[in-house]
Design a protein around this motif. Structure first.
Motif, PDB file in Angstrom:
ATOM      1  N   ASP A 230      10.333  13.124  -1.867  1.00  0.00           N
ATOM      2  CA  ASP A 230      11.164  11.911  -1.940  1.00  0.00           C
ATOM      3  C   ASP A 230      10.951  10.986  -0.745  1.00  0.00           C
ATOM      4  O   ASP A 230      11.899  10.405  -0.215  1.00  0.00           O
ATOM      5  N   GLY A 231       9.712  10.867  -0.308  1.00  0.00           N
ATOM      6  CA  GLY A 231       9.386   9.923   0.750  1.00  0.00           C
ATOM      7  C   GLY A 231       9.599  10.414   2.158  1.00  0.00           C
ATOM      8  O   GLY A 231       9.366   9.659   3.110  1.00  0.00           O
ATOM      9  N   ARG A 232       9.994  11.663   2.333  1.00  0.00           N
ATOM     10  CA  ARG A 232      10.251  12.149   3.690  1.00  0.00           C
ATOM     11  C   ARG A 232       8.982  12.416   4.487  1.00  0.00           C
ATOM     12  O   ARG A 232       9.048  12.675   5.687  1.00  0.00           O
ATOM     13  N   VAL A 388      -2.222   5.802  -3.487  1.00  0.00           N
ATOM     14  CA  VAL A 388      -0.916   5.947  -2.839  1.00  0.00           C
ATOM     15  C   VAL A 388       0.120   5.068  -3.528  1.00  0.00           C
ATOM     16  O   VAL A 388       1.264   5.476  -3.750  1.00  0.00           O
ATOM     17  N   ALA A 389      -0.272   3.844  -3.872  1.00  0.00           N
ATOM     18  CA  ALA A 389       0.672   2.928  -4.520  1.00  0.00           C
ATOM     19  C   ALA A 389       1.152   3.471  -5.869  1.00  0.00           C
ATOM     20  O   ALA A 389       2.322   3.331  -6.222  1.00  0.00           O
ATOM     21  N   ARG A 390       0.268   4.108  -6.619  1.00  0.00           N
ATOM     22  CA  ARG A 390       0.632   4.580  -7.957  1.00  0.00           C
ATOM     23  C   ARG A 390       1.272   5.965  -7.950  1.00  0.00           C
ATOM     24  O   ARG A 390       2.152   6.243  -8.767  1.00  0.00           O
ATOM     25  N   VAL A 391       0.837   6.819  -7.044  1.00  0.00           N
ATOM     26  CA  VAL A 391       1.303   8.208  -7.070  1.00  0.00           C
ATOM     27  C   VAL A 391       2.540   8.412  -6.215  1.00  0.00           C
ATOM     28  O   VAL A 391       3.519   9.030  -6.654  1.00  0.00           O
ATOM     29  N   ARG A 395       7.557   2.109  -1.724  1.00  0.00           N
ATOM     30  CA  ARG A 395       7.130   0.743  -1.409  1.00  0.00           C
ATOM     31  C   ARG A 395       6.818   0.572   0.083  1.00  0.00           C
ATOM     32  O   ARG A 395       5.844  -0.083   0.451  1.00  0.00           O
ATOM     33  N   ALA A 396       7.639   1.170   0.939  1.00  0.00           N
ATOM     34  CA  ALA A 396       7.420   1.020   2.379  1.00  0.00           C
ATOM     35  C   ALA A 396       6.055   1.571   2.781  1.00  0.00           C
ATOM     36  O   ALA A 396       5.312   0.949   3.550  1.00  0.00           O
ATOM     37  N   LEU A 397       5.709   2.736   2.268  1.00  0.00           N
ATOM     38  CA  LEU A 397       4.412   3.329   2.581  1.00  0.00           C
ATOM     39  C   LEU A 397       3.279   2.490   2.005  1.00  0.00           C
ATOM     40  O   LEU A 397       2.233   2.305   2.651  1.00  0.00           O
ATOM     41  N   THR A 398       3.466   1.963   0.807  1.00  0.00           N
ATOM     42  CA  THR A 398       2.440   1.135   0.184  1.00  0.00           C
ATOM     43  C   THR A 398       2.153  -0.108   1.015  1.00  0.00           C
ATOM     44  O   THR A 398       0.995  -0.492   1.218  1.00  0.00           O
ATOM     45  N   VAL A 399       3.229  -0.751   1.513  1.00  0.00           N
ATOM     46  CA  VAL A 399       3.049  -1.957   2.336  1.00  0.00           C
ATOM     47  C   VAL A 399       2.332  -1.628   3.630  1.00  0.00           C
ATOM     48  O   VAL A 399       1.407  -2.335   4.055  1.00  0.00           O
ATOM     49  N   ARG A 400       2.740  -0.554   4.302  1.00  0.00           N
ATOM     50  CA  ARG A 400       2.108  -0.162   5.572  1.00  0.00           C
ATOM     51  C   ARG A 400       0.630   0.107   5.376  1.00  0.00           C
ATOM     52  O   ARG A 400      -0.224  -0.362   6.138  1.00  0.00           O
ATOM     53  N   LEU A 401       0.314   0.881   4.335  1.00  0.00           N
ATOM     54  CA  LEU A 401      -1.088   1.179   4.093  1.00  0.00           C
ATOM     55  C   LEU A 401      -1.859  -0.045   3.621  1.00  0.00           C
ATOM     56  O   LEU A 401      -3.058  -0.178   3.906  1.00  0.00           O
TER      57      LEU A 401
END
Length: 427
Positions: A230-232, A388-391, A395-401
């Motif tokens: 869950d994003g942790r 990463v964006a799809r799996v 959103r926060a991780l997608t933007v950073r990457l």
């Protein structure tokens, strides 16, 4: 009567002494642990058992069999005595005695490395009793099934797959595609083990080491772990992806250097920029973002790896192999860059190796091969963002990457432009 004894045995004194000394050392080495645990069979018993086996090995096969049989009698007497004392059967000590006896036989036959390796392994198994028992007690049924399934994939299915193409056009090679399935499953298993042992620190190590093998596979696995928690794991997954990208560039450069030094020279600028920018962005983020290891008290990891994901990825690899081969056949050198980009979407290593091989055989100029390797590397970095964006679904991780990999992509393109402008040493 001594009819079975050879009438004359020629034993070189020095060599015979060395064999007996090695056998004694092997027995004492294994028996030391049993002596330390206060077992009835300790240093002297194991030393004698190994010497008995060595004597049998020196005298010949019939005597070696007799020596092992006598050890069997000794083991039976040892267990009978232990049972009479209500201490239970000495199964581990009995097994160690028999192994030591066989090891002594090897020493008598003149082997050196094998007896030493067996002795070290045996002592380790005896010494690590508590750790092995603790490890086995913590294994879940799902983990055990996954380990067995991984072994089946690697050692039962892979060897029987055809090594040659199975279609008339020579496009589909099952064993090549299955390697990726095994690789994905193995990467998932390694990530799972490292997460359990070392927490989030293991993810970053796996990110770099996995990138040396297949960065797309590694990023896919990291994205699955982010979604599963869950994003942790966003912070460490980000650093893992960037380190995997850096490792990918390092591996591709190494492939070029090994297969075609000229192609490496003609791609050194963009590959260096990809490598340094990826490491730099990972380190900068690591300083600004506190470690999330303490924020992840427990990770709800349900399975070491997903077989379904591995099979889907293998199917994707097979599809891109077919498309890439057809494109190269139809378009010739004009379609080489397109083929490199397609190859980079799944495994940039294969595309880079292909470019280097063509260059080394004179079928492709070093400049074209270098640009193709750069395109494959950038395509691999781009597909990491898409995965990463799809799996991961964060959103926060997608933007950073997106910002980080976008920077790497732009620098790689700039490096390729500069490389072509300054011209390679080997055009």
């Amino acid at each position: 009567m001594m009819e079975g004894l050879p009438p004359a045995v020629s034993w070189p004194p020095l060599e015979t002494l060395m064999r007996l000394t090695l056998a004694l050392g092997v027995g004492l080495f294994v028996g030391l642990e049993r002596e330390w645990r206060g077992k009835e069979a300790g240093l002297r018993t194991f030393g004698f058992a190994s010497l008995l086996g060595a004597m049998g090995g020196l005298l010949g096969t019939p005597f070696a069999i007799t020596a092992v049989a006598l050890l069997g009698v000794l083991v039976g007497f040892l267990n009978w005595q232990s049972l009479r004392a209500n201490e239970g059967a000495e199964l581990t000590t009995s097994a160690a005695l028999l192994v030591t006896g066989f090891t002594g036989v090897l020493c008598g036959l003149g082997h050196v490395v094998t007896p030493a390796a067996v002795a070290v392994t045996s002592a380790g198994l005896l010494t690590w009793k508590e750790r092995l028992a603790g490890f086995s007690s913590k294994i879940t049924a799902e983990e055990l099934r996954s380990a067995i399934l991984l072994a089946i994939l690697a050692f039962a299915i892979y060897p029987v797959l055809p090594t040659a193409p199975v279609d008339p056009w020579g496009l589909i090679v099952p064993r090549v595609a299955w390697v990726t399935v095994i690789l994905i499953a193995a990467m998932g298993f390694v990530n799972y083990v490292l997460l359990k042992l070392f927490g989030t620190r293991g993810v970053e190590v796996t990110g770099f080491l996995g990138g040396l093998v297949n960065s797309t596979v590694t990023v896919t696995e990291l994205a699955h772990r982010v979604k599963e928690t869950d994003g942790r794991l966003q912070d460490v997954a980000y650093r893992g992806v960037m380190l995997a990208t850096a490792a990918m560039a390092m591996r591709n450069a190494a492939l070029l250097g090994i297969l075609s030094y000229r192609a490496l020279v003609n791609s050194v600028v963009p590959l260096t920029l990809i490598l340094l920018s990826s490491i730099g962005l990972a380190l900068v983020r690591a300083r600004k973002t506190p470690s999330s290891a303490a924020a992840v008290p427990s990770l709800p990891l349900e399975s070491p790896f997903s077989l379904t994901s591995a099979l889907k990825f293998g199917a994707m690899l097979l599809l891109f192999q077919v498309v890439g081969t057809v494109g190269q056949s139809l378009l010739g050198h004009a379609g080489f860059y397109a083929v490199s980009a397609l190859g980079g979407l799944v495994s940039s290593a294969s595309a880079v190796a292909s470019a280097a091989s063509l260059s080394s055989h004179g079928s492709l100029s070093p400049t074209t091969a270098g640009v193709g390797a750069t395109i494959a590397s950038l395509a691999s970095a781009a597909v990491s963002f898409v995965v990463v964006a799809r799996v991961a679904g964060q959103r926060a991780l997608t933007v950073r990457l997106g910002w980080a990999l976008g920077t790497v992509f732009v620098l790689g393109l700039a490096g390729a432009f500069v490389q072509t402008r300054i011209g390679g040493l080997f055009p």
